[in-house]
Enzyme design. Structure first.
Site, PDB file in Angstrom:
ATOM      1  N   ASP A   1      -3.450   4.226  -2.238  1.00 40.81           N
ATOM      2  CA  ASP A   1      -4.638   4.560  -1.467  1.00 40.81           C
ATOM      3  C   ASP A   1      -5.181   5.937  -1.845  1.00 40.81           C
ATOM      4  O   ASP A   1      -4.415   6.907  -1.949  1.00 40.81           O
ATOM      5  CB  ASP A   1      -4.275   4.527   0.028  1.00 40.81           C
ATOM      6  CG  ASP A   1      -5.457   4.752   0.939  1.00 40.81           C
ATOM      7  OD1 ASP A   1      -6.333   3.880   0.986  1.00 40.81           O
ATOM      8  OD2 ASP A   1      -5.491   5.801   1.607  1.00 40.81           O
TER       9      ASP A   1
ATOM     10  N   GLU B   1      -6.731   3.285  -5.853  1.00 41.73           N
ATOM     11  CA  GLU B   1      -8.074   3.296  -5.282  1.00 41.73           C
ATOM     12  C   GLU B   1      -8.747   4.582  -5.747  1.00 41.73           C
ATOM     13  O   GLU B   1      -8.278   5.677  -5.454  1.00 41.73           O
ATOM     14  CB  GLU B   1      -8.014   3.256  -3.755  1.00 41.73           C
ATOM     15  CG  GLU B   1      -9.392   3.232  -3.111  1.00 41.73           C
ATOM     16  CD  GLU B   1      -9.344   3.433  -1.610  1.00 41.73           C
ATOM     17  OE1 GLU B   1     -10.206   2.863  -0.917  1.00 41.73           O
ATOM     18  OE2 GLU B   1      -8.449   4.165  -1.126  1.00 41.73           O
TER      19      GLU B   1
ATOM     20  N   ASP C   1       0.840  -1.191   0.000  1.00 38.50           N
ATOM     21  CA  ASP C   1       0.000   0.000   0.000  1.00 38.50           C
ATOM     22  C   ASP C   1       0.880   1.247   0.000  1.00 38.50           C
ATOM     23  O   ASP C   1       1.894   1.312   0.694  1.00 38.50           O
ATOM     24  CB  ASP C   1      -0.899   0.008   1.240  1.00 38.50           C
ATOM     25  CG  ASP C   1      -2.356  -0.202   0.894  1.00 38.50           C
ATOM     26  OD1 ASP C   1      -2.920   0.673   0.217  1.00 38.50           O
ATOM     27  OD2 ASP C   1      -2.920  -1.233   1.291  1.00 38.50           O
TER      28      ASP C   1
ATOM     29  N   HIS D   1     -10.357  -4.922   2.651  1.00 38.94           N
ATOM     30  CA  HIS D   1     -10.310  -4.664   4.091  1.00 38.94           C
ATOM     31  C   HIS D   1     -11.329  -3.628   4.548  1.00 38.94           C
ATOM     32  O   HIS D   1     -11.553  -3.473   5.751  1.00 38.94           O
ATOM     33  CB  HIS D   1      -8.904  -4.186   4.462  1.00 38.94           C
ATOM     34  CG  HIS D   1      -8.519  -2.924   3.757  1.00 38.94           C
ATOM     35  ND1 HIS D   1      -8.235  -2.885   2.413  1.00 38.94           N
ATOM     36  CD2 HIS D   1      -8.398  -1.638   4.201  1.00 38.94           C
ATOM     37  CE1 HIS D   1      -7.946  -1.645   2.062  1.00 38.94           C
ATOM     38  NE2 HIS D   1      -8.035  -0.869   3.128  1.00 38.94           N
ATOM     39  N   ASP D   2     -11.935  -2.903   3.598  1.00 39.93           N
ATOM     40  CA  ASP D   2     -12.907  -1.854   3.950  1.00 39.93           C
ATOM     41  C   ASP D   2     -14.350  -2.275   3.717  1.00 39.93           C
ATOM     42  O   ASP D   2     -15.263  -1.479   3.960  1.00 39.93           O
ATOM     43  CB  ASP D   2     -12.648  -0.597   3.114  1.00 39.93           C
ATOM     44  CG  ASP D   2     -11.458   0.207   3.615  1.00 39.93           C
ATOM     45  OD1 ASP D   2     -11.139   0.097   4.812  1.00 39.93           O
ATOM     46  OD2 ASP D   2     -10.854   0.930   2.802  1.00 39.93           O
TER      47      ASP D   2
END
Length: 572
Positions: free
Chosen positions: A206, A263, A104, A338-339
């Site tokens: 991200d 993202e 990330d 993960h979100d």
């Protein structure tokens, strides 16, 4: 009609990626927190699964107010995850096994404990002051604008030390970086280059589409009584974002053979092509979230209460992304991360048809054009968690929602029902390796409780069962690797108006795949279009045992049944 076989082969297009949330993957020292050595210890498992790339969520030094996405030192490993030596060993071992590693990359913000911000808030004259976005209060001492944070509340936080507000579109302890500052950009480029020189194979970046904000930070239109409103259009996908990404690519990324995925929430396919178009020199692909908005009916607190979704919505979204990006850009295909809540509990059936629906969701993800991303545990059918008490949840966003819903007068059972549906912690419960204590994740006390169904949903039992979800994933990965048409083939929807069947073909050169899936818990009647109703199709893979699966004849699809057929196309 045979499609012309024109495509550009890239290793990252043909790869299968596995996302690891390190805190919940595997603990080797008994402190209840997953670590880098834990990932290294499971590389054989990942290699056997067939993945080519692992994406590791942030493992940098962090106070963990947002579980690692609040970075306090880009150049250091968080002590709870191990040491830099542990990371270097992980990277070397992965490479020895033919597995690439991406990490990330958080470029929109840092932790408020990062030395840059600590120095920035010392004084308005600090050399680092302009590394972040500071503004004076309005005349009535209110925030500089009415922008709301993604995590709730105002996007502006007043700093007593320097008597001004700083911008944070996420957590208040995640101040946004100021991409108008060339010195900051140089610092970030230097950091990215440092990690690539260490041997990383790329990045998931991200919140990349939020790094540029509307000039002068104006108020968004809002009803007179609302002081805080959603203002996403003021910090999402603004034109200058592309100048910065192209500069990052030109100065750093293009000098390495790597993969990049950004993202990019609130992004449609036309907008995505600005990021991933093959002539744009920006990113390889982006994560969009249109399909994850199908069950999101309302803004605000009510958005936590999932609404029924329709297959017609999913078809339209898939059609748009598959058709518009074909031979122009590249898709990133995923159901979970993960979100997000667990896909099987959200879009499948995690009770009566857990196994079938998990396999069906995987079939769609792997058979579309684009790089598939598996989120840890997805390959064994891990489900949402239903903790009885808010005290068992660790996610700061979930806890904020709970407090706000209480203030709004929601009943406790309504609050918990919404949390059971939507909490990010649904995806963050520890990985379920076996039926031992804590699912084999740790010998200590886990940082968050393991789902009780680990006693029967776990890797060890799945490996022993030939028809398990895990073994189906291995077969899917093999199909994708053995048939280039599954990677590069042109997508064409079939049976577009069917209420429960999603079907399409993929065509490349003289090979064609026909994929058909029943997205319902009842039998579905299958009428094959005349153009496909011949006997030259051969069954490659089915997720259920069926009398009709071997032939492409009229018949019925079992609940959540999926089939993949293949044939050689005779040139016109």
């Amino acid at each position: 009609m045979v499609q012309e076989a024109a495509y550009k082969r890239k290793w990252w297009k043909e790869s299968v990626v596995y996302q690891i949330y390190p805190r919940s993957f595997m603990d080797t020292n008994g402190d209840g927190i997953g670590d880098l050595k834990g990932i290294t210890s499971k590389l054989d498992y990942l290699h056997d699964l067939g993945v080519d790339v692992i994406w590791i969520c942030p493992f940098y030094k962090s106070p963990n107010d947002d579980n690692g996405y609040d970075i306090s030192d880009y150049y250091a490993v968080s002590e709870e995850f191990g040491t830099m030596e542990d990371f270097e060993q992980l990277l070397a071992e992965a490479h020895r096994k033919g597995i690439k590693v991406i990490a990330d990359l958080v470029l929109n913000h840092t932790s408020d404990e990062h030395p840059w911000f600590v120095e920035s808030r010392q004084s308005k004259d600090s050399p680092k002051r302009d590394y972040y976005i500071w503004r004076k209060a309005k005349e009535n001492n209110e925030p500089p604008s009415n922008w709301g944070s993604f995590f709730g509340g105002s996007a502006w936080e007043f700093d007593e030390q320097s008597k001004e507000y700083y911008l944070h579109i996420f957590n208040r302890k995640q101040p946004d970086l100021n991409w108008e500052n060339p010195l900051l950009i140089e610092e970030l480029h230097r950091m990215v280059r440092w990690w690539l020189d260490k041997g990383l194979d790329g990045f998931r970046i991200d919140a990349i589409n939020h790094i540029v904000k509307m000039e002068n930070y104006p108020d968004a239109e809002a009803p007179a009584h609302e002081k805080i409103v959603s203002a996403h259009h003021f910090f999402s996908n603004l034109p200058k974002v592309h100048d910065h990404i192209q500069n990052l690519n030109r100065e750093v990324l293009s000098h390495y053979d790597i993969m990049t995925v950004g993202e990019a929430a609130n992004t449609g396919p036309e907008e995505a092509l600005l990021y991933v178009g093959e002539d744009r020199d920006e990113l390889n692909m982006v994560f969009h979230f249109e399909h994850l908005g199908m069950d999101f009916g309302n803004e605000g607190l009510e958005g936590w209460e999932k609404t029924p979704w329709q297959l017609s919505q999913l078809k339209e979204i898939i059609n748009q992304w598959q058709i518009k990006l074909h031979n122009k850009g590249w898709n990133a295909n995923f159901w979970s991360n993960h979100d997000q809540p667990r896909a099987i509990s959200r879009f499948g059936n995690d009770q009566e048809f857990r196994i079938e629906s998990a396999k069906l969701l995987a079939t769609l993800m792997f058979m579309l054009e684009g790089t598939p991303y598996i989120y840890q545990g997805e390959e064994i059918g891990m489900t949402n968690i239903k903790f009885d008490s808010i005290d068992d949840y660790r996610d700061s966003v979930t806890q904020y929602f709970y407090r706000q819903a209480q203030q709004e007068g929601w009943a406790e059972d309504r609050i918990m029902r919404a949390i059971h549906q939507s909490s990010r912690d649904n995806a963050r419960t520890p990985m379920q390796w076996n039926d031992h204590s804590h699912g084999g994740f740790t010998t200590g006390t886990p940082w968050m409780q393991v789902n009780p169904n680990a006693s029967w949903i776990n890797v060890e039992s799945a490996e022993k069962e030939p028809n398990s979800i895990l073994n189906y994933y291995k077969k899917l990965i093999s199909v994708r690797k053995e048939h280039l048409v599954a990677v590069y083939g042109k997508y064409e929807p079939i049976l577009p108006d069917h209420s429960s069947i999603l079907a399409f073909t993929r065509t490349l050169g003289n090979e064609q795949l026909f994929v058909v899936m029943n997205f319902s818990a009842t039998l579905a009647h299958l009428e094959i279009p005349e153009a496909l109703a011949d006997k030259s199709f051969e069954l490659l893979l089915s997720n259920v045992e069926s009398d009709t699966a071997e032939t492409l004849a009229e018949g019925r699809l079992q609940p959540y049944e999926s089939r993949i057929y293949s044939k050689v196309v005779i040139p016109c």
